[in-house]
Write an enzyme that holds these catalytic residues in place. Structure first.
Site, PDB file in Angstrom:
ATOM      1  N   GLU A  46      47.347  24.321  25.375  1.00  0.00           N
ATOM      2  CA  GLU A  46      48.536  24.986  26.250  1.00  0.00           C
ATOM      3  C   GLU A  46      49.494  25.342  24.933  1.00  0.00           C
ATOM      4  O   GLU A  46      50.968  25.293  25.980  1.00  0.00           O
ATOM      5  CB  GLU A  46      48.835  25.000  27.155  1.00  0.00           C
ATOM      6  CG  GLU A  46      47.036  24.868  27.779  1.00  0.00           C
ATOM      7  CD  GLU A  46      47.265  25.536  29.835  1.00  0.00           C
ATOM      8  OE1 GLU A  46      48.372  24.923  30.101  1.00  0.00           O
ATOM      9  OE2 GLU A  46      45.924  25.576  30.508  1.00  0.00           O
TER      10      GLU A  46
ATOM     11  N   GLU B  72      38.761  24.167  29.919  1.00  0.00           N
ATOM     12  CA  GLU B  72      39.218  24.378  30.844  1.00  0.00           C
ATOM     13  C   GLU B  72      39.005  25.420  32.329  1.00  0.00           C
ATOM     14  O   GLU B  72      39.019  26.042  32.225  1.00  0.00           O
ATOM     15  CB  GLU B  72      40.918  23.176  31.480  1.00  0.00           C
ATOM     16  CG  GLU B  72      41.444  22.066  30.032  1.00  0.00           C
ATOM     17  CD  GLU B  72      42.630  22.801  30.214  1.00  0.00           C
ATOM     18  OE1 GLU B  72      43.293  22.499  31.553  1.00  0.00           O
ATOM     19  OE2 GLU B  72      43.611  21.963  29.796  1.00  0.00           O
TER      20      GLU B  72
ATOM     21  N   GLU C   7      49.868  15.397  38.759  1.00  0.00           N
ATOM     22  CA  GLU C   7      48.037  16.188  38.940  1.00  0.00           C
ATOM     23  C   GLU C   7      47.183  15.706  40.238  1.00  0.00           C
ATOM     24  O   GLU C   7      46.187  15.388  39.698  1.00  0.00           O
ATOM     25  CB  GLU C   7      47.947  16.351  37.691  1.00  0.00           C
ATOM     26  CG  GLU C   7      48.988  17.858  37.114  1.00  0.00           C
ATOM     27  CD  GLU C   7      48.450  18.523  36.035  1.00  0.00           C
ATOM     28  OE1 GLU C   7      47.674  17.383  35.397  1.00  0.00           O
ATOM     29  OE2 GLU C   7      48.406  19.488  35.660  1.00  0.00           O
ATOM     30  N   LYS C   8      48.007  14.553  40.804  1.00  0.00           N
ATOM     31  CA  LYS C   8      46.973  13.425  42.090  1.00  0.00           C
ATOM     32  C   LYS C   8      45.952  14.158  42.540  1.00  0.00           C
ATOM     33  O   LYS C   8      44.968  13.695  43.479  1.00  0.00           O
ATOM     34  CB  LYS C   8      47.082  12.166  41.829  1.00  0.00           C
ATOM     35  CG  LYS C   8      48.823  12.751  43.041  1.00  0.00           C
ATOM     36  CD  LYS C   8      48.996  11.409  43.029  1.00  0.00           C
ATOM     37  CE  LYS C   8      50.687  11.612  44.102  1.00  0.00           C
ATOM     38  NZ  LYS C   8      52.098  12.095  43.381  1.00  0.00           N
ATOM     39  N   PHE C   9      46.905  15.971  42.955  1.00  0.00           N
ATOM     40  CA  PHE C   9      45.982  16.263  43.618  1.00  0.00           C
ATOM     41  C   PHE C   9      44.996  17.681  43.174  1.00  0.00           C
ATOM     42  O   PHE C   9      44.659  18.784  44.573  1.00  0.00           O
ATOM     43  CB  PHE C   9      46.751  17.040  44.831  1.00  0.00           C
ATOM     44  CG  PHE C   9      47.535  16.194  46.014  1.00  0.00           C
ATOM     45  CD1 PHE C   9      46.761  14.638  46.156  1.00  0.00           C
ATOM     46  CD2 PHE C   9      48.844  16.031  46.120  1.00  0.00           C
ATOM     47  CE1 PHE C   9      47.041  13.826  47.322  1.00  0.00           C
ATOM     48  CE2 PHE C   9      49.204  14.388  46.484  1.00  0.00           C
ATOM     49  CZ  PHE C   9      48.707  13.805  47.740  1.00  0.00           C
TER      50      PHE C   9
HETATM   51  C1  GAL Z   1      46.018  23.186  32.582  1.00  0.00           C
HETATM   52  C2  GAL Z   1      46.690  21.774  31.577  1.00  0.00           C
HETATM   53  C3  GAL Z   1      45.943  21.075  32.174  1.00  0.00           C
HETATM   54  C4  GAL Z   1      46.091  20.939  33.541  1.00  0.00           C
HETATM   55  C5  GAL Z   1      45.863  22.163  33.700  1.00  0.00           C
HETATM   56  C6  GAL Z   1      46.066  21.654  35.858  1.00  0.00           C
HETATM   57  O1  GAL Z   1      47.357  24.667  32.192  1.00  0.00           O
HETATM   58  O2  GAL Z   1      46.341  22.197  29.722  1.00  0.00           O
HETATM   59  O3  GAL Z   1      46.230  19.034  31.492  1.00  0.00           O
HETATM   60  O4  GAL Z   1      47.582  20.306  33.442  1.00  0.00           O
HETATM   61  O5  GAL Z   1      45.703  22.896  33.501  1.00  0.00           O
HETATM   62  O6  GAL Z   1      45.518  23.121  36.377  1.00  0.00           O
END
Ligand code: GAL
Length: 655
Positions: A153, A305, A353-355
């Site tokens: 990103e 993602e 980002e644990k949640f």
């Molecule tokens: C994206 C990122 C990931 C993660 C995800 C969370 O922007 O590429 O690493 O952070 O968001 O939603």
């Protein structure tokens, strides 16, 4: 050239970002067992592994990754290997502060988060190239490797001194002389004339409004610098593995990258997509991004993602209700995805980002999230043979261009309520709700294959784009444009008359006297509907027809919807139902039809190759007429003429 089909081989890629460095090795074995049970055939490794791979400058720790690559290969799981360059190790910022980006107020963005790299830093680029070289050399011939994922990103801005030096080079290359630059930037205004290249800086914090063309060029420069970073790493891995595709994941409708331009530099176009499960228009937001990504890819694309459950970056983060992950994943496949992947495989126990959900949530194997992921893996396997590689031509294109967006997204405009992405969403929503499927295109693309071209707003247009639109209509195409289109040229210089004269002629506008923006929440009555956001004092010419006029007020009787032959101009934003009706009518006249007739609201029908996907975006069962006898490829259920889709239900039929 390698592309997504090089990797898919008739399978839909299924999997996601895998961050095993967060877990003990016993967990890796458990992960592999669960992956296989869920039909996972692809994982992305190494996205944020730079500190693990290079714990001190020049050191290399590849042992753990060797074991993982082998483990994946032994278990039949392909690896999309990422270059870890989006999150430099702490030692880099500590030893080389020049690698850190600076914001427009001159504040350094420190390590301790992620993406703290200056795209312009020679030191950063040197370290990034070195680790990329070594990864390519070590894993280029590893049998698990299927694709390269460069950085993650790309989205940073940098106003540092080193960025300023690069900005000057970029400007010199673009303009050649200061006289040209001064002319393009209109520096006669407010005594901004530059007499020496050294006087030019990045558009840092200023007392009052900044020079808009400088800001516009800075956006172009930023996109180009990030693209240079991407291309440098891409070229390194390409040299090692010319047979493997390379990608980098976009953020949807992200202002920082000209994705049309970037897509040309990728073998696989991929995107990250996180609609809000609570948003009643979440499915449409998803469809928009999917349409845009497919159009950039000009064929199958990769959903790099998505979230199996909640994200953690909204104010309130809602889980996905039962069935929604399946529905939105199949929607992506319907709209061209040949890869359905997630951030991330296993939900973290530590860190920022644990949640944020994972395919395996904190609830583990028994949790609903993993159970649904597993079911979806099996279903994707059922349809993958018939789906992958296929592509469907659409009759409608929505035009979008980053440069037009950048030029319009500035201070000093008549209305801060007018937001380019909001307009793109509003017009796409109208098409989506009218059950019309659409591509996206750039205003300079060949549009001849489309029956209808829709321009939500293109504030700035090049001469080439204007000529392209005119030729499209002259050759029999139907064009409909929203307001504030063709106002400026590519330097953000207002065209004489406030709108390009060729476009005024095309739409039948003799004079555009004044723009009349509306306040937030204000409406303006028009024949048969309410307009919002904007209105215009337009004098039409003899050949154009007022299809709907403003009613009452200063603009009484003037055109809200104007048509000259096959060219339509809409000088307000009709409320959603009205815009849907208007576009439905224009599309029908142009010969563009919905995939199925008589579809209820909340039902989406999309054709992909020989398959028809019918998706129920509501929580209630809905019956849909589908003439003929069909079998749902997901469940094997047969039906004749009518199918009942349960809550969030999907059927995939041969059409
Ligand atoms: C994206 C990122 C990931 C993660 C995800 C969370 O922007 O590429 O690493 O952070 O968001 O939603």
């Amino acid at each position: 050239m390698p592309d997504l089909s090089t990797v898919t081989n008739g399978r839909i890629l299924y999997g996601g970002d895998y961050n095993p460095e967060q877990w003990p090795e016993e967990t890796w074995l458990e992960d592999v067992r669960l992956m296989k049970a869920a039909g996972v055939n692809s994982v992305t490794l190494g996205v944020f592994s730079w500190a693990e791979l290079e714990p001190s400058p020049g050191a290399r720790e590849f042992g753990w990754l060797d074991r993982l690559m082998d483990l994946m290969y032994e278990n039949g799981i392909g690896v999309v290997l990422a270059t870890p360059t989006s999150s430099p190790p702490p030692w880099m910022g500590h030893l080389h502060p020049d690698t850190l980006p600076v914001d427009q107020d001159g504040r350094t963005e420190w390590w301790g988060g992620r993406q703290h790299f200056s795209h312009s830093s020679a030191t950063y680029r040197r370290y990034a190239a070195a680790i990329t070289e070594d990864l390519a050399a070590r894993y280029g011939s590893h049998p698990a490797l299927t694709m390269w994922h460069i950085n993650n990103e790309y989205c940073t801005f940098d106003w540092s001194d080193e960025a300023a030096a690069r900005f000057r080079d970029w400007l010199q290359n673009k303009y050649g002389t200061l006289a040209e630059l001064n002319e393009a930037w209109g520096t006669a205004f407010w005594s901004q004339g530059y007499g020496d290249w050294a006087e030019i800086h990045t558009p840092r914090h200023a007392h009052y409004l900044k020079n808009p063309t400088q800001v516009l060029d800075f956006r172009r420069f930023t996109s180009d610098m990030l693209l240079e970073c991407y291309a440098a790493e891409r070229d390194i891995v390409r040299r090692a593995t010319p047979h493997l595709p390379v990608t980098t994941n976009f953020m949807p409708l992200w202002i920082g990258q000209d994705a049309w331009r970037w897509a040309e530099e990728e073998d696989v176009v991929s995107v990250d997509l996180y609609p809000d499960p609570r948003d009643p228009l979440g499915a449409q937001q998803g469809a928009l991004v999917q349409d845009m990504t497919r159009s950039q890819a000009r064929g199958p694309w990769m959903l790099m993602e998505q979230a199996a459950g909640p994200v953690n970056w909204r104010g309130v983060n809602h889980p996905k209700p039962r069935g929604l992950n399946r529905l939105w994943s199949l929607q992506a496949v319907a709209r061209g995805a040949d890869a359905v992947c997630y951030f991330q495989w296993r939900q973290s126990r530590q860190g920022a980002e644990k949640f944020h959900s994972g395919m395996v949530s904190h609830a583990g194997e028994e949790g609903r999230t993993y159970q649904e992921v597993k079911q979806l893996g099996a279903e994707l396997a059922c349809i993958s043979g018939e789906v992958t590689g296929s592509h469907t031509a659409n009759d409608i294109a929505v035009l979008h261009d980053w440069h037009a967006w950048w030029a319009s997204a500035q201070d000093g405009r008549l209305s801060s309520e007018v937001d380019h992405p909001d307009l793109v969403k509003a017009w796409h929503r109208a098409l989506w709700q009218a059950h019309l499927t659409t591509d996206f295109a750039h205003p300079e693309h060949d549009l001849s294959a489309y029956r209808l071209v829709v321009v939500p707003q293109l504030y700035a247009l090049t001469d080439a784009a204007i000529e392209n639109l005119i030729a499209y209509v002259q050759n029999g195409g139907t064009l409909v444009s929203g307001f504030l289109t063709g106002v400026a040229d590519e330097d953000d210089r207002v065209r004489p008359g406030g709108m390009d004269v060729r476009l005024r002629e095309l739409f039948g506008i003799r004079t555009l006297h004044e723009w009349w923006p509306l306040d937030a929440g204000e409406g303006v009555e028009c024949d048969g509907f309410r307009g919002t956001l904007w209105s215009e004092e337009i004098e039409k010419d003899e050949e154009s027809v007022t299809e709907a006029a403003f009613k009452g007020g200063e603009l009484d009787g003037l055109p809200a919807v104007l048509r000259k032959g096959r060219a339509w101009y809409v000088s307000t934003l009709p409320e959603p139902e009205a815009l849907r009706g208007l576009l439905g009518r224009i599309a029908a006249d142009a010969g563009a039809r919905p995939v199925l007739d008589g579809l209820p609201d909340q039902i989406e029908a999309v054709r992909r190759g020989d398959l028809l996907f019918v998706l129920n975006h509501s929580r209630e069962p809905v019956s849909v007429e589908v003439p003929g006898t069909h079998q749902d490829l997901l469940t094997g259920t047969a039906f004749t003429d009518e199918v009942t889709l349960l809550r969030y239900g999907v059927v995939v039929l041969r059409s």
